[in-house]
Design an enzyme around this catalytic site. Structure first.
Site, short mmCIF file in Angstrom:
data_model
loop_
_atom_site.label_atom_id
_atom_site.label_comp_id
_atom_site.label_asym_id
_atom_site.label_seq_id
_atom_site.Cartn_x
_atom_site.Cartn_y
_atom_site.Cartn_z
N SER A 1 0.82 -1.21 0.00
CA SER A 1 0.00 0.00 0.00
C SER A 1 0.85 1.26 0.00
O SER A 1 0.36 2.35 -0.29
CB SER A 1 -0.94 0.01 1.21
OG SER A 1 -0.22 0.22 2.41
N PRO B 1 0.29 -1.78 9.04
CA PRO B 1 1.64 -1.92 9.64
C PRO B 1 2.61 -0.80 9.28
O PRO B 1 3.76 -0.82 9.71
CB PRO B 1 2.13 -3.25 9.05
CG PRO B 1 1.50 -3.28 7.69
CD PRO B 1 0.13 -2.66 7.86
N GLY B 2 2.17 0.17 8.45
CA GLY B 2 3.03 1.33 8.23
C GLY B 2 3.40 1.63 6.79
O GLY B 2 4.37 2.34 6.54
N ASP C 1 -3.21 3.72 15.28
CA ASP C 1 -3.79 2.42 14.94
C ASP C 1 -3.64 1.49 16.15
O ASP C 1 -2.61 1.51 16.83
CB ASP C 1 -3.09 1.80 13.73
CG ASP C 1 -3.95 0.75 13.03
OD1 ASP C 1 -4.38 -0.21 13.69
OD2 ASP C 1 -4.20 0.91 11.82
N ASP D 1 -5.73 5.65 5.14
CA ASP D 1 -6.11 4.53 4.27
C ASP D 1 -7.00 3.55 5.05
O ASP D 1 -6.89 2.34 4.90
CB ASP D 1 -4.84 3.83 3.74
CG ASP D 1 -5.15 2.84 2.62
OD1 ASP D 1 -6.16 3.04 1.92
OD2 ASP D 1 -4.37 1.87 2.46
N LYS E 1 -13.06 3.85 0.03
CA LYS E 1 -13.34 2.50 -0.47
C LYS E 1 -14.73 2.50 -1.09
O LYS E 1 -15.72 2.92 -0.45
CB LYS E 1 -13.27 1.49 0.68
CG LYS E 1 -12.04 1.63 1.57
CD LYS E 1 -10.74 1.45 0.81
CE LYS E 1 -9.54 1.64 1.75
NZ LYS E 1 -8.25 1.48 1.06
#
Length: 357
Positions: free
Chosen positions: A190, A224-225, A242, A278, A307
């Site tokens: 991502s 995860p970053g 998060d 995101d 989304k």
């Protein structure tokens, strides 16, 4: 065949043709351009819009520039598809270009971004030099022609669409696709979505001023970053919001403060330079959150994903953008808003907002 370039040829991600067709149909109607989508076959990777009464498509191409469209990757003024014989594919193209009176500085051979389209690449490559020679002889290909580019869009071995693009109103990447290399140490793929967004929404000459060391940013829904990675790489200090774990390599940089909190309710201690997000959630819920940030001026710029539902994607995008624009206007907040379906997006679009002043 008709020799007037009365078609507007637009590339898109395969599967999003109905969404692009819905977008341009509505947008054309709003500006009083009369025509219709004549080709939007699902999974073809492109659509064709044709003007009424065989009028040139130059006006709609100019009035609805590529940067203003959500689902389009490339925007061309084009002729109707040209039939070719296997015995002579070059002469019909050269003759059409000569009759058009077009001149241009370069020639791009392109195919739809599909498996069938990619198979045409070898044929296009084999004809590249002979076509270049023929178009030079015909006077179309010139050293100086205002930056115009001829696009030869191969639909099949015996069918091609001839179009032209203009500087400032086109993608300068083949097929309208910005291909980026995935960093080996990035926590997720991502990461490329944010990098592509910067290339799309922030002019390269402005990167030094708007993406530099020491800036303060927040990544909502960070774990995860993948997006935090891009912020850190630009030298920014990041609040990573998060409940999930962050990649150890990012935490080791000393540029990330990980807060295990809900991104929808977290508030910054001071004004930040960038908000990125995101989060996977309903588009309007994300709009509600970003709207609060912008109205309270908690950030200067924002990039976030929406989304999309499987059906009526354009309707949902339009609803979200209108809501955000109206909310900011009502609050007296002046901002520029842009939205694109990027190459590294999937069932989502990316929105960029920059506050004025």
């Amino acid at each position: 065949m008709n020799r007037v370039p009365n078609e507007w040829l637009l590339y898109c991600r395969a599967g999003f043709e109905p969404d692009l067709a819905a977008e341009v149909t509505q947008r054309a109607s709003e500006i009083g351009e009369f025509g219709q989508v004549v080709m939007a076959e699902t999974n073809s990777g492109f659509i064709r819009w044709q003007s009424h009464d065989f009028q040139p498509a130059n006006n709609i191409h100019r009035e609805l520039p590529l940067r203003s469209l959500v689902f389009a990757r490339q925007s061309l003024v084009a002729f109707e598809p040209l039939a070719l014989s296997r015995e002579d594919r070059i002469s019909p193209i050269a003759n059409l270009v000569k009759e058009s009176g077009w001149n241009f500085e370069s020639i791009w051979h392109e195919t739809p971004d599909t498996n069938d389209g990619k198979a045409l690449g070898r044929l296009a490559k084999s004809l590249s030099r002979p076509l270049e020679s023929a178009l030079k002889r015909g006077g179309g290909l010139r050293r100086k022609a205002g930056g115009r580019r001829l696009h030869l869009f191969w639909l099949a071995g015996n069918s091609i669409q001839v179009g032209i693009s203009f500087p400032g109103n086109r993608s300068d990447h083949p097929g309208g696709i910005l291909r980026l290399r995935h960093p080996a140490d990035a926590p997720s793929r991502s990461t490329l979505k944010l990098e592509e967004a910067w290339h799309t929404f922030v002019p390269k000459e402005a990167w030094e001023a708007r993406l530099h060391d020491g800036m303060q940013a927040v990544d909502l829904g960070a774990a995860p970053g993948g997006w935090t990675y891009q912020l850190v790489r630009r030298g920014m200090f990041v609040y990573a919001i998060d409940n999930g774990p962050m990649a150890p390599g990012l935490m080791a940089t000393g540029q990330v403060e990980h807060l295990r909190e809900d991104g929808f309710v977290w508030e910054p201690p001071y004004r930040l330079d960038w908000l990125v997000c995101d989060i996977v959630d309903k588009p309007m819920r994300v709009i509600d959150m970003v709207e609060r940030w912008l109205i309270k001026r908690w950030c200067r710029e924002a990039i976030f994903n929406l989304k999309l539902p499987m059906k009526k994607r354009w309707d949902e995008v339009r609803r979200c953008l209108i809501r955000l624009e109206n909310a900011l206007k009502a609050a007296g907040v002046s901002a520029s808003i842009a939205c694109r379906h990027l190459y590294h997006d999937r069932e989502e679009v990316t929105v960029h907002v920059r506050l004025d002043g």
